[in-house]
Structures are given as C-alpha cells and as structure tokens.
Write an enzyme that holds these catalytic residues in place. Structure first.
Site, PDB file in Angstrom:
ATOM      1  N   HIS A 284       0.863  -1.234   0.103  1.00  0.00           N
ATOM      2  CA  HIS A 284      -0.045   0.053  -0.044  1.00  0.00           C
ATOM      3  C   HIS A 284       1.055   1.129   0.134  1.00  0.00           C
ATOM      4  CE1 HIS A 284      -3.332   2.751   1.048  1.00  0.00           C
ATOM      5  NE2 HIS A 284      -2.460   3.134   1.926  1.00  0.00           N
TER       6      HIS A 284
ATOM      7  N   GLU B   7      -7.889  -3.334  -0.967  1.00  0.00           N
ATOM      8  CA  GLU B   7      -8.077  -2.716   0.429  1.00  0.00           C
ATOM      9  C   GLU B   7      -8.390  -1.253   0.559  1.00  0.00           C
ATOM     10  OE1 GLU B   7      -5.500  -4.504   3.712  1.00  0.00           O
ATOM     11  OE2 GLU B   7      -4.616  -2.479   3.100  1.00  0.00           O
ATOM     12  N   PRO B   8      -9.628  -0.970  -0.380  1.00  0.00           N
ATOM     13  CA  PRO B   8      -9.964   0.577  -0.400  1.00  0.00           C
ATOM     14  C   PRO B   8     -10.754   1.240   0.956  1.00  0.00           C
ATOM     15  CG  PRO B   8     -11.536  -0.671  -1.450  1.00  0.00           C
ATOM     16  CD  PRO B   8     -10.730  -1.679  -0.802  1.00  0.00           C
ATOM     17  N   GLY B   9     -10.442   2.301   1.574  1.00  0.00           N
ATOM     18  CA  GLY B   9     -11.115   2.996   2.329  1.00  0.00           C
ATOM     19  C   GLY B   9     -11.791   4.182   1.553  1.00  0.00           C
ATOM     20  N   ARG B  10     -11.055   5.085   1.239  1.00  0.00           N
ATOM     21  CA  ARG B  10     -11.747   6.279   0.490  1.00  0.00           C
ATOM     22  C   ARG B  10     -12.784   5.924  -0.720  1.00  0.00           C
ATOM     23  NH1 ARG B  10      -8.983  11.035   1.014  1.00  0.00           N
ATOM     24  NH2 ARG B  10      -7.085   9.898   1.201  1.00  0.00           N
TER      25      ARG B  10
ATOM     26  N   ARG C 141      -9.598  17.264   7.361  1.00  0.00           N
ATOM     27  CA  ARG C 141      -8.965  17.117   6.130  1.00  0.00           C
ATOM     28  C   ARG C 141      -8.355  18.527   5.920  1.00  0.00           C
ATOM     29  NH1 ARG C 141      -9.980  15.140   2.127  1.00  0.00           N
ATOM     30  NH2 ARG C 141      -8.146  13.909   1.832  1.00  0.00           N
TER      31      ARG C 141
ATOM     32  N   CYS D 198     -11.797  28.398  18.270  1.00  0.00           N
ATOM     33  CA  CYS D 198     -10.723  29.554  18.814  1.00  0.00           C
ATOM     34  C   CYS D 198      -9.473  29.113  18.082  1.00  0.00           C
ATOM     35  CB  CYS D 198     -10.874  29.654  20.191  1.00  0.00           C
ATOM     36  SG  CYS D 198     -12.241  30.436  20.813  1.00  0.00           S
TER      37      CYS D 198
ATOM     38  N   TYR E  70     -12.651   9.538   6.139  1.00  0.00           N
ATOM     39  CA  TYR E  70     -11.811  10.247   7.115  1.00  0.00           C
ATOM     40  C   TYR E  70     -12.184  11.882   7.329  1.00  0.00           C
ATOM     41  CZ  TYR E  70      -8.675   6.895   4.788  1.00  0.00           C
ATOM     42  OH  TYR E  70      -8.094   5.842   4.602  1.00  0.00           O
TER      43      TYR E  70
HETATM   44  N1  LLP Z   1      -4.572  -0.147   3.666  1.00  0.00           N
HETATM   45  C1  LLP Z   1      -3.609   0.553   4.456  1.00  0.00           C
HETATM   46  C2  LLP Z   1      -2.523  -0.277   4.938  1.00  0.00           C
HETATM   47  C3  LLP Z   1      -3.914   1.876   4.793  1.00  0.00           C
HETATM   48  O1  LLP Z   1      -2.806   2.381   5.594  1.00  0.00           O
HETATM   49  C4  LLP Z   1      -4.752   2.950   4.235  1.00  0.00           C
HETATM   50  C5  LLP Z   1      -4.959   4.172   4.517  1.00  0.00           C
HETATM   51  C6  LLP Z   1      -5.751   2.065   3.250  1.00  0.00           C
HETATM   52  C7  LLP Z   1      -5.683   0.811   2.983  1.00  0.00           C
HETATM   53  C8  LLP Z   1      -6.810   2.944   2.952  1.00  0.00           C
HETATM   54  O2  LLP Z   1      -6.422   3.878   1.914  1.00  0.00           O
HETATM   55  P1  LLP Z   1      -7.483   4.492   1.071  1.00  0.00           P
HETATM   56  O3  LLP Z   1      -8.095   3.769   0.183  1.00  0.00           O
HETATM   57  O4  LLP Z   1      -8.445   5.096   2.015  1.00  0.00           O
HETATM   58  O5  LLP Z   1      -6.748   5.783   0.354  1.00  0.00           O
HETATM   59  N2  LLP Z   1      -6.701  10.707   6.832  1.00  0.00           N
HETATM   60  C9  LLP Z   1      -6.030  10.668   5.427  1.00  0.00           C
HETATM   61  C10 LLP Z   1      -5.785   9.278   4.756  1.00  0.00           C
HETATM   62  C11 LLP Z   1      -4.842   8.309   5.664  1.00  0.00           C
HETATM   63  C12 LLP Z   1      -4.788   6.946   5.061  1.00  0.00           C
HETATM   64  C13 LLP Z   1      -4.191   5.901   5.863  1.00  0.00           C
HETATM   65  N3  LLP Z   1      -4.046   4.473   5.403  1.00  0.00           N
HETATM   66  C14 LLP Z   1      -6.898  11.740   4.672  1.00  0.00           C
HETATM   67  O6  LLP Z   1      -7.888  12.106   5.355  1.00  0.00           O
HETATM   68  O7  LLP Z   1      -6.501  11.608   3.239  1.00  0.00           O
END
Ligand code: LLP
Length: 424
Positions: free
Chosen positions: A190, A267-270, A306, A340, A376
């Site tokens: 990743h 392994e998506p989050g966003r 963010r 503040c 996030y």
């Molecule tokens: N896998 C691993 C091991 C990760 O560390 C992360 C995100 C993901 C998957 C998911 O990544 P994504 O698909 O969401 O890009 N707070 C920041 C993003 C931090 C991401 C941390 N790790 C923001 O608001 O942009």
C-alpha cells in the site's frame, strides 16, 4: 467503470432524494449524512477483485461495517478498537485482518485470543507473533521503496515512510518466519492514500518481484488501498478495469510460476465511502474582513480535519432556506468554523494559506454542505474546544437512520475525575 470527470453543484436541495431541510429538522447541525446507494455502487465497481477488504479507518461506524459485511466485503483493522468494531458489526475472526506496523500489547493479546490473520508491517511483528502463535500464517506488508499520496502525510512508501517491511529485508523476514514456524502466505503493498493510476501501476511489478523472492507459500496478494476519488470539478476516476487488468496479469504470471491459484484482494477505504458522505452545517455568521467575505459555520475542524491537516479540498454547496438565488451569481467566499483558532478554515490550501471559494450568496440560517466527506471525516473528529461530535445519519432505501447520536455534555466529561482537593 467510467473515468468521467465529476461536477459538483453549488446549490443543493437534497441528498439521495431526502430534503436537506428534513434531515436538519430531525438531527440538527452539524450532522454527517451517508448515502448507502453510493456505497453499494462503489462496492460493485470493485467486484472483479476476488475479495474487497474495507479499510475501516476511513469510516468505521458499525452500521456502515454491518452493511458492507452484508455486501460480502471483509474488513481491515489497525487496532484492537477496530477489531472490536468489526466484531460488533457481526464479522467473525475470519473476516478480519489485523494490519499494522506494531503490535501494541492489547492488539497482540486480541490477535492471539481470536486467532486473527496478521498483515505484518515490521520484522519485529513476525517475531512477536511467533512467540504467542507459533505456526500462524501471515501476510507481509512490504514497502517497495517508493510511494505516493495526495499529501506527503499520506505517502506510505519510500525511505521516509515508517510503513511496511523494507523490500531489502525480505530474507531476514524469511529467516524469522522459519525460526518461529510461521508461514508467509500473503503479500501486500500500500504505497499511499489518494494516489494516481501511474503510481498504483508501479506496485504490480514491485509486488511480483518480492512475491518471487518469498516463493510458493504465497496464496494471496493485496493491491492495498489508495484509489483516489474526485474532489474537484474536472478530476476523474481511476480506470478500474485497467487497474484490475494490470493486477490480474501480475496474478496470472505468479500463478504460472507457482503452479497454484492466487487470490487477489483490494483494500480501499476512501473509494468506498468518500462520495457517500456529506457534512451539513448551518451558517451562523456572515462577515467581511477587509476584502474577504466569510461564512462562519457551526462545524469546525473538530468535525472535519482534512482541510487543516492536508489543505484538502472539499466541494461546498448551499441549501437556502429562503429564496434560492441563481447558481450563476457567485462570490468569492472564505468558509470557516467556530473554533478559537485561525486555522479553522475549510477553504485553505496546504501550508494553511486561506483560499476563497466561488459560492452563492447566503444568509444566517442557511445550510452549508461539505461534500465528499464520508472518508476520514467523522472518524478524525474530536471534542476540541468542548464541542460535541456530530451525529451520523444513514440514508437507505428512502429512509433516514440515526447511526450515531450527537454527543452530550455527559459524553464530554465521561471518564474525567476531580481528585480530592489537596489539604492546606
Ligand atoms: N490500507 C492501508 C494499509 C492503509 O494504511 C490505508 C490508509 C488504506 C488501506 C486505505 O487507503 P485509502 O483507500 O483510503 O486511500 N486521513 C487521510 C488518509 C490516511 C490513510 C491512511 N491509510 C486523509 O484524510 O486523506
């Protein structure tokens, strides 16, 4: 999957068919709203992969986890707390992978108790797991020596990153695994969050090289997360078909080499949740400071961090409670919150420079919606300045469900204690 560019309205009346006014009547402001239909569509975009593993750190409300579980999505957990969230949402241990660069003691105990599969981000984790769970099989998260993210703070590859096992350390990991009777059956990379196709594509080759070094024990490869979503007008989606094809070719070459099937995870989050989410706030003050016009909201960086953290851009729209103006009459406006601290500005660039946004005229009592806020967003919110964390609401099949209540004064001081006053 289309790569079409996105456009964002500056005037919004509804979210997924629900009038914004009706949402606010019920839940007040600030308020996070998620649209389940969008999440479903995003899951379907990625169905070509054998397994979708949701990086729950992006939005970990147990209702969202429950719905993803019902859609066949498994989950990633980065702490004991996230493991508990997954369990509370109905996942069994087989649906959870613990991914981290360290084991804190709580997480190690939980991994042992539940027999969770671990994605090790440091050689020390192999050793520590070997001590409590000899014979386990693990995944290695490898840092390929390069990375990329939407901000330097979300770049998780290369020598400046603390993440993963350095690609030159594979031999050492193999020896450690042998020593503890551990089988390395998965490989994961990743390189960062919010990156682009060009950088993501480079991961396939890097992963193939490392997989060959580890050898035939590998049965699963993971493309990690990092898929970007458009936050600005004109930005486009990654071509998912093309991305899948690249990974599929890598998988097929490895299958040929190893003589067995390889499972391919993403392994998506966003990507799964960002576009489903909206933060609705109320405009509480409209003022001019020199040449700048400000809308000040009842939501701040305690609700959505963010912009202050990364200079992140979120599309903004307005819900007018009175007459709706023409969408053509736009004025450069700065949008800030109630905290503040001068950094409490939603329209800022990386480095904290205040920027302006072309927005329709609006009055106190109108609602301002920060969009593409599902990833996030709530999860990074805090009680800074004594503010309650916002409620979370899910829209599903035309119904509104409160999936987290607004905090109360009791929540703010929960766990705090005043010791007996010192004598004298
Ligand atoms: N896998 C691993 C091991 C990760 O560390 C992360 C995100 C993901 C998957 C998911 O990544 P994504 O698909 O969401 O890009 N707070 C920041 C993003 C931090 C991401 C941390 N790790 C923001 O608001 O942009």
């Amino acid at each position: 999957m289309s790569t079409a560019t996105n456009s964002f309205p500056v005037i919004r009346r509804e979210i997924s068919g629900m009038s914004i006014d009706s949402i606010v009547q019920k839940y007040g402001t600030p308020c996070y709203v998620y649209d389940m239909a969008t999440i479903k569509q995003k899951v379907n975009d990625l169905r070509a992969f054998d397994l979708i593993r949701y990086a729950q750190k992006a939005c970990s409300n147990i209702a969202i986890l429950d719905r993803l579980r019902r859609l066949g999505v498994v989950v990633d957990a980065v702490s004991a707390g996230e493991v508990h969230r997954a369990l509370a949402a109905g996942y069994g241990p087989e649906g959870i992978v613990y991914t981290a660069d360290v084991f804190d003691r709580e997480a190690l105990a939980l991994v042992k108790k539940l027999g969770l599969h671990v994605n090790c981000g440091s050689p020390d984790m192999i050793e520590q797991l070997g001590q409590v769970q000899p014979g386990a099989s693990v995944t290695l998260r490898v840092n390929p020596g390069f990375g990329h993210g939407h901000s330097q703070k979300t770049n998780t590859g290369g020598p400046q990153s603390k993440h993963g096992i350095w690609h030159g350390d594979i031999d050492r990991c193999l020896r450690l695994a042998d020593l503890h009777n551990i089988v390395i059956d998965g490989l994961h990379m990743h390189i960062g969050s919010g990156t682009d196709l060009e950088h993501l594509s480079q991961v396939c080759d890097a992963l193939e090289r490392v997989a060959k070094q580890i050898g035939r024990t590998i049965t699963t490869i993971s493309a990690g997360g990092g898929l970007p979503v458009p936050y600005r007008v004109g930005q486009s989606y990654v071509d998912i078909d093309k991305y899948f094809q690249l990974w599929d070719q890598t998988r097929k070459r490895l299958e040929k080499d190893f003589g067995h099937a390889i499972r391919m995870e993403i392994e998506p989050g966003r990507y799964l949740v960002a576009e489903s989410g909206y933060l609705i706030a109320e405009i509480r003050a409209v003022k001019n400071m020199g040449e700048n016009r400000f809308y000040l909201l009842d939501a701040g960086f305690n609700d959505l961090a963010r912009p202050i953290l990364y200079g992140a851009y979120h599309p903004i729209s307005i819900y007018h409670r009175g007459a709706v103006p023409s969408a053509d009459a736009l004025f450069d406006t700065v949008v800030g919150g109630p905290l503040c601290e001068s950094g409490d500005i939603f329209t800022q660039e990386e480095g904290g420079f205040v920027a302006k946004r072309a927005l329709p005229p609006a009055s106190i009592g109108d609602y301002l919606i920060l969009e593409v806020a599902g990833a996030y967003g709530f999860v990074m919110s805090s009680n800074y300045n004594g503010r309650f964390r916002a409620p979370e609401v899910l829209i599903e099949d035309g119904q509104l469900h409160c999936i987290r209540e607004r905090e109360t004064f009791d929540d703010l001081i929960r766990g705090e204690k005043i010791p007996a006053a010192p004598i004298g």
